[in-house]
Write an enzyme that holds these catalytic residues in place. Structure first.
Site, PDB file in Angstrom:
ATOM      1  N   ASN A   1      72.264  31.299  49.737  1.00  0.00           N
ATOM      2  CA  ASN A   1      71.434  32.482  49.956  1.00  0.00           C
ATOM      3  C   ASN A   1      72.090  33.534  50.858  1.00  0.00           C
ATOM      4  O   ASN A   1      71.476  34.545  51.169  1.00  0.00           O
ATOM      5  CB  ASN A   1      70.090  32.072  50.582  1.00  0.00           C
ATOM      6  CG  ASN A   1      69.190  31.355  49.609  1.00  0.00           C
ATOM      7  OD1 ASN A   1      69.646  30.517  48.850  1.00  0.00           O
ATOM      8  ND2 ASN A   1      67.915  31.666  49.629  1.00  0.00           N
TER       9      ASN A   1
ATOM     10  N   VAL B   1      71.638  38.886  51.942  1.00  0.00           N
ATOM     11  CA  VAL B   1      70.871  37.742  52.427  1.00  0.00           C
ATOM     12  C   VAL B   1      69.633  37.613  51.544  1.00  0.00           C
ATOM     13  O   VAL B   1      68.775  38.496  51.541  1.00  0.00           O
ATOM     14  CB  VAL B   1      70.457  37.921  53.903  1.00  0.00           C
ATOM     15  CG1 VAL B   1      69.640  36.719  54.365  1.00  0.00           C
ATOM     16  CG2 VAL B   1      71.684  38.108  54.788  1.00  0.00           C
ATOM     17  N   CYS B   2      69.550  36.531  50.781  1.00  0.00           N
ATOM     18  CA  CYS B   2      68.438  36.341  49.847  1.00  0.00           C
ATOM     19  C   CYS B   2      67.272  35.640  50.534  1.00  0.00           C
ATOM     20  O   CYS B   2      67.317  34.431  50.770  1.00  0.00           O
ATOM     21  CB  CYS B   2      68.902  35.529  48.648  1.00  0.00           C
ATOM     22  SG  CYS B   2      70.070  36.395  47.593  1.00  0.00           S
ATOM     23  N   LEU B   3      66.256  36.418  50.856  1.00  0.00           N
ATOM     24  CA  LEU B   3      65.040  35.894  51.475  1.00  0.00           C
ATOM     25  C   LEU B   3      63.841  36.637  50.906  1.00  0.00           C
ATOM     26  O   LEU B   3      63.866  37.865  50.786  1.00  0.00           O
ATOM     27  CB  LEU B   3      65.075  36.086  52.993  1.00  0.00           C
ATOM     28  CG  LEU B   3      65.750  35.020  53.865  1.00  0.00           C
ATOM     29  CD1 LEU B   3      65.726  35.469  55.316  1.00  0.00           C
ATOM     30  CD2 LEU B   3      65.076  33.669  53.716  1.00  0.00           C
TER      31      LEU B   3
END
Length: 444
Positions: free
Chosen positions: A85, A92-94
């Site tokens: 992520n 930033v994968c959130l």
């Protein structure tokens, strides 16, 4: 609306900075409060442990109604993906950032803020980061488990190489082989004349530089122990395996080379010790020139001597060679305490940039203690960073501590910590070694 947004963000930054959190840090320049630099220290018992991961955060005028834009900076120049992520590009994968589709209720809300974002990112740095990849639950074969284990191992290697060693080499202006970068810069300068000598280049904003140097000293033994342990699992120049979710440049490629990492680590530590020696020399010059920092430290020395005498604390404070940048503190163990009968010599060296650069402290008397490294670097926090008395009081508090809360981030001597928080037999072994050092302290 814009003013409320700024007030909230300023408050959140201030609260994090005052917290002295061992895992999170933030900084910004006064002229641009909406542009925040953040640092996450890798959590214990993960392949990211004691690594330094920096993030760039830009808060718009709509904050907190809208999430900030977050970019990972520790990516080896866009070449290394540290997590399923956390991309090599810095993405930033959130779900709370709107960069990943999560479950209902996981999206951004104004109840969240700077600290919750950092904690969410930190949660990605788990003991098995492979599990952050969708479909992880289907990976049940022995081959899948081997791949996950390899992923952990290569992250641990690159955490050391990139987030710790490479960062420290940049701070110390050296190349991986130890050659000073300034030498090359001087050669380049001689070969090509600067046409505009009046143009001043502003130094980069590095709010975590001094803090990371101090943490490096705390965790130095742990880095070496990790290298020793991990070297048993891989061979030198063994290539990294590619993960199913790694593609093209968005991957973590490389090879294991722990002997090289160890050599670079030891070189960094040597240079940090030499840096402290240079501070002493620079202090002599600053004192002769009657610089304000020298005057301040001299005044604080006089105040500390007076204060501890009035309080009846059994310690002596002296200046080495009358240099206010080089203090020697001798602390006598309190009667009827675990330090009873001990004499502990403490060296405190200050930079001419104090308090922006915090002092280098070393316990010259060997002491087997969970918060003191094998070579005497104490892990402590002063109540006021600019106040030397606070530093001395915090160091003494570490020495006297008998029932501390459990916090693996402050256990800078892992052997001592393992015994202190172990079985009853382990605790007895710890006390025996501790008392032996206390008794020996008077013999020298």
């Amino acid at each position: 609306m814009a003013n409320q947004s700024m007030l909230r963000l300023t408050k959140e930054i201030g609260e994090l900075q005052k917290a002295n959190d061992l895992s999170l840090a933030v900084g910004c320049q006064d002229a641009d409060v909406r542009h925040v630099k953040a640092l996450i220290v890798g959590p214990p018992d993960t392949p990211y442990e004691n690594g330094y991961f920096e993030f760039d955060m830009k808060f718009g005028r709509e904050y907190p109604a809208k999430a900030p834009a977050v970019t990972a900076i520790t990516t080896n120049g866009g070449r290394t993906r540290f997590n399923p992520n956390i991309y090599a590009t810095g993405k930033v994968c959130l779900s709370i950032l709107g960069t990943w589709r999560g479950e209902r209720g996981e999206e951004w809300s104004s109840a969240q803020g700077l600290e919750s974002i950092l904690i969410s990112i930190q949660s990605l740095m788990s003991s098995n980061p492979f599990e952050n990849e969708p479909g992880f639950e289907k990976c049940k074969t022995d081959k899948d488990k081997d791949l996950m284990q390899h992923y952990v191992r290569k992250i641990r290697h690159e955490t050391l190489r990139i987030s710790v060693i490479q960062r420290m080499e940049d701070y110390l202006d050296i190349f991986p082989d130890g050659t000073p970068k300034l030498v090359k810069a001087k050669i380049d300068e001689d070969e090509e004349e600067d046409e505009d000598e009046d143009v001043k280049v502003e130094p980069p904003f590095e709010p975590f530089k001094d803090m990371i140097k101090r943490k490096f000293m705390w965790y130095y033994d742990s880095y070496l122990e990790s290298i020793e342990e991990e070297s048993k699992n891989v061979t030198r120049n063994q290539m990294f395996k590619s993960m199913p979710f790694e593609h093209g440049s968005n991957s973590m490629e490389g090879k294991f080379n722990y002997p090289e990492l160890e050599a670079r680590l030891r070189r960094i530590r040597t240079l940090l010790d030499k840096e402290a020696e240079r501070w002493v020399e620079e202090g002599v010059v600053a004192t002769k020139n009657d610089e304000s920092v020298a005057v301040n430290l001299r005044r604080q020395f006089d105040q500390c001597v007076s204060h501890f005498q009035k309080e009846g604390v059994a310690l002596d404070i002296e200046l080495e060679d009358d240099n206010p940048f080089h203090w020697r503190v001798s602390y006598f163990g309190k009667p009827m305490s675990n330090l009873d009968g001990g004499l502990f010599n403490i060296q405190i060296i200050f930079s001419t940039q104090f308090p922006d650069e915090q002092p280098r402290v070393k316990l010259l008397t060997p002491l087997f203690h969970y918060k003191i490294t094998k070579d005497g670097i104490p892990c402590y926090f002063p109540r006021r960073a600019e106040d030397v008395r606070s530093h001395i009081e915090a160091i003494i508090a570490v020495l006297q501590e008998e029932q501390p809360p459990y916090d693996p981030r402050m256990q800078v001597n892992k052997e001592a910590a393992k015994l202190f928080w172990g079985s009853e037999e382990d605790k007895k072994a710890y006390k025996k070694r501790f008392r032996r050092d206390v008794q020996r302290s008077m013999e020298g």
